[in-house]
Write a protein that holds these residues in place. Structure first.
Motif, short mmCIF file in Angstrom:
data_model
loop_
_atom_site.label_atom_id
_atom_site.label_comp_id
_atom_site.label_asym_id
_atom_site.label_seq_id
_atom_site.Cartn_x
_atom_site.Cartn_y
_atom_site.Cartn_z
N GLU A 75 -13.48 -22.34 -17.21
CA GLU A 75 -13.07 -21.68 -15.96
C GLU A 75 -11.73 -22.26 -15.51
O GLU A 75 -11.53 -23.47 -15.55
N TYR A 77 -9.72 -22.56 -12.17
CA TYR A 77 -10.03 -22.37 -10.75
C TYR A 77 -8.82 -21.93 -9.93
O TYR A 77 -8.99 -21.38 -8.83
N GLY A 119 -8.89 -26.80 -13.96
CA GLY A 119 -10.15 -26.26 -14.41
C GLY A 119 -10.75 -27.02 -15.57
O GLY A 119 -10.34 -28.15 -15.88
N HIS A 248 -14.47 -24.68 -7.00
CA HIS A 248 -15.43 -24.57 -8.09
C HIS A 248 -16.50 -23.51 -7.82
O HIS A 248 -17.32 -23.24 -8.69
N LEU A 352 -23.38 -26.27 -9.68
CA LEU A 352 -22.49 -27.42 -9.48
C LEU A 352 -23.30 -28.68 -9.72
O LEU A 352 -24.51 -28.73 -9.48
N GLU A 487 -23.92 -22.02 -16.79
CA GLU A 487 -22.62 -22.66 -16.63
C GLU A 487 -22.73 -23.81 -15.63
O GLU A 487 -23.16 -23.62 -14.51
N ARG A 489 -20.65 -26.73 -13.55
CA ARG A 489 -19.31 -27.09 -13.07
C ARG A 489 -19.37 -28.44 -12.37
O ARG A 489 -20.34 -28.76 -11.70
N ASP A 494 -11.78 -33.12 -11.15
CA ASP A 494 -10.74 -32.18 -10.77
C ASP A 494 -9.45 -32.98 -10.62
O ASP A 494 -9.47 -34.12 -10.16
#
Length: 607
Positions: A75, A77, A119, A248, A352, A487, A489, A494
């Motif tokens: 991904e 972001y 990302g 995110h 997340l 998925e 995250r 970051d």
């Protein structure tokens, strides 16, 4: 989130069937759709888990004249911002996906595209004019990318099992990696358990042109501590983490959140403004965080879904776990991660999670050692070495023995990361084979050299970012979530969060009383004191208890005396480990588990 695979081979005609076989091996990474590109030289395959632009986001994607072909896993972001800049420069987009900014961005910026990204990603771009393959892995190594290169053949994939489908790739055990694994509990970068198959390191890209493979580092974390006011740091941390969590959450499907009893996942769950959290535990009081998670979820008005993992479920799924991992991993928590991912996948497509906070902000309990022992280390090395020699020579154990032995060593001589299972001497005694594997301390020396002038705590964090985080934490997060088409995250990992984390002075990271000091204060602005101040536990699993039970003791014993075991290990030291543990003489659970997981994995891939 998806899976990618492919190859460059001028001398291979069965491209279609081979690529299909490779893609089928990773269908769990992308069950929603598939796509492929094949020409006379290259083949690129893709499996899709639809998250953004559900209708038009299938890959491969192309630039305007179809010179550049993209397949991408991850991904981006900040893709909307990048897209706007590229449109201003004259690029035409056919979709609203984050993926398409990569192919146009590469056309516009070349390899400098990577500096624009925020990302998690691995992607490859094939230039069908110059016959050049470009590929990159994200900054922290959140998403994996493996490759095999020999002569004029190059094969790559999100998972090793996909690469092994290529008929010219041999399946041969890398025995040097086995020896290293016995110390680290995972295969350290960049080699794998399969000879010739390697991992692209985090923060690196590759270029393949005229059969020449070039690998280049484009990014690395740099610690640059700044003086400042504690309150200012706390406010900056809170603001940055909340900004990262918001970034995110970009998705066209619902996003949930994993929740344990720790401050990291609790921080994310408290701030993510979602509707669902997911928790698993075991049927032992000390190994169950469900009540805590439900209590916090109730306080913040979020529904919590939970599952108690039974012993039988845990042990029955071990072969499947090791299959999905690609390589043996002796971290018992990866099984729990599999079950919480399975639970979450029944409700959402994206979650997340709190990985990375410990490495960035100084959260592991072992990071306190340099602070706690600072007074002792003021003694001259001569005296500390003398005490260490005496302690080592004594044939019995006593409280403080390990402290004296470690006290004479530098951080580079005593710390190789969060797991240290077998010493070099122990693993040599255990193995019936001989390899040329480096000592674990020689292995990590090049990483330490890059931060030779930093504090011991910073050195430990930097090493863990390059070893433990990539080899264990992020690997199991990717493989266990993707095994369930989910998925995952990680908003702590970051670039913007790292930027503030690497500026925090040591006194605000580690104190005599706690770890992650400044980050805990930031978390405390959003949650109860008890949660923010909670001691680091990891993801506790009761293997220590189970291995003393007759049923599970015998399951492991059967593997330890098997023909597979005899290929690599001496039976006597293995049985000694088991017997000592069962008789409560020593807690050998982690050592037993490390060998056992290798044997379970070996049976999956080589029997």
């Amino acid at each position: 989130m998806c899976g990618i695979c492919g190859f460059v081979d001028n001398n291979f005609v069965e491209k279609q069937d081979t690529l299909s076989n490779m893609m089928n091996k990773i269908i769990h990474r992308g069950p929603d759709s598939s796509g492929e590109y094949i020409d006379e030289v290259a083949a690129l395959g893709f499996r899709r888990l639809s998250i953004i632009d559900l209708a038009d986001g299938s890959q491969p994607l192309y630039n305007e004249d179809k010179r550049f072909v993209l397949t991408f896993n991850g991904e981006i972001y900040n893709y909307k911002h990048i897209r706007e800049k590229l449109i201003e420069k004259g690029h035409t987009f056919k979709t609203h996906t984050d993926s398409e900014v990569l192919v146009h961005g590469y056309e516009e910026y070349g390899t400098n595209l990577l500096s624009h990204l925020r990302g998690m990603f691995t992607f490859v771009i094939w230039d069908n004019v110059e016959k050049t393959l470009f590929g990159a892995r994200d900054f922290f190594g959140i998403k994996p990318l493996y490759y095999y290169k020999k002569d004029d053949l190059f094969v790559y994939g999100s998972e090793i099992k996909s690469i092994l489908e290529y008929p010219k790739v041999p399946k041969i055990l890398n025995e040097k990696t086995l020896e290293q694994y016995l110390t680290f509990q995972y295969s350290p970068p960049s080699n794998t358990f399969f000879k010739g198959i390697k991992k692209l390191p985090p923060g690196h890209f590759f270029t393949l042109k005229d059969n020449e493979l070039t690998i280049t580092r484009y990014w690395e974390p740099i610690f640059n501590e700044k003086d400042g006011n504690l309150d200012d740091f706390v406010n900056q941390i809170d603001e940055t983490i909340k900004g990262s969590i918001a970034a995110h959450k970009i998705s066209d499907v619902e996003v949930g959140c994993f929740l344990s009893s720790g401050v990291d996942s609790s921080y994310v769950a408290t701030c993510f403004n979602g509707d669902k959290t997911f928790t698993v535990g075991f049927d032992h009081e000390k190994y169950n965080e469900i009540d805590y998670a439900k209590d916090l979820s109730d306080k913040i008005g979020i529904e919590n879904f939970s599952k108690v993992i039974t012993k039988e479920e845990y042990w029955d799924v071990l072969p499947k776990i090791q299959y999905f991992m690609d390589e043996p991993l002796a971290d018992p928590s990866c099984v729990a991660l599999y079950f919480v991912s399975k639970l979450a996948s029944e409700h959402v497509k994206v979650v997340l999670s709190g990985e990375g906070a410990d490495e960035l902000f100084g959260g592991y309990n072992i990071y306190k050692e340099p602070v706690d022992n600072a007074t002792y280390h003021k003694l001259p090395l001569y005296f500390r070495s003398l005490f260490a020699r005496i302690a080592t020579a004594l044939p019995f154990s006593f409280k403080g023995k390990n402290f004296l032995i470690r006290g004479a060593k530098t951080i580079e001589e005593r710390f190789i990361g969060n797991a240290f299972i077998f010493s070099e001497e122990e693993r040599k005694n255990l193995l019936s084979i001989t390899t040329s594997a480096k000592s674990p301390f020689e292995f990590v020396k090049p990483i330490y050299k890059k931060v030779f002038n930093k504090s011991d705590v910073t050195k430990m964090q930097y090493l863990d970012m390059h070893m433990w985080l990539v080899g264990d934490i992020l690997l199991k997060a990717d493989k266990m979530s993707m095994a369930n088409s989910l998925e995952l995250r990680v908003p702590f990992l970051d670039k913007e969060v790292l930027n503030i984390a690497t500026k925090i002075p040591l006194k605000y990271r580690i104190t005599k009383d706690t770890t992650k000091y400044a980050m805990r204060l930031a978390a405390n602005k959003n949650m109860p004191d008890a949660t923010a101040k909670k001691k680091k536990l990891g993801f506790p699993v009761p293997i220590r208890i189970w291995l003393k039970e007759e049923k599970y003791f015998n399951i492991v014993k059967t593997e330890f005396v098997s023909d597979n075991s005899k290929k690599f290990f001496n039976e006597a030291p293995l049985m000694q480990l088991l017997d000592e543990h069962k008789l409560n003489k020593k807690d050998n659970s982690r050592k037993i588990w490390t060998v056992f997981m290798f044997l379970v994995w070996y049976k999956e891939y080589f029997d």
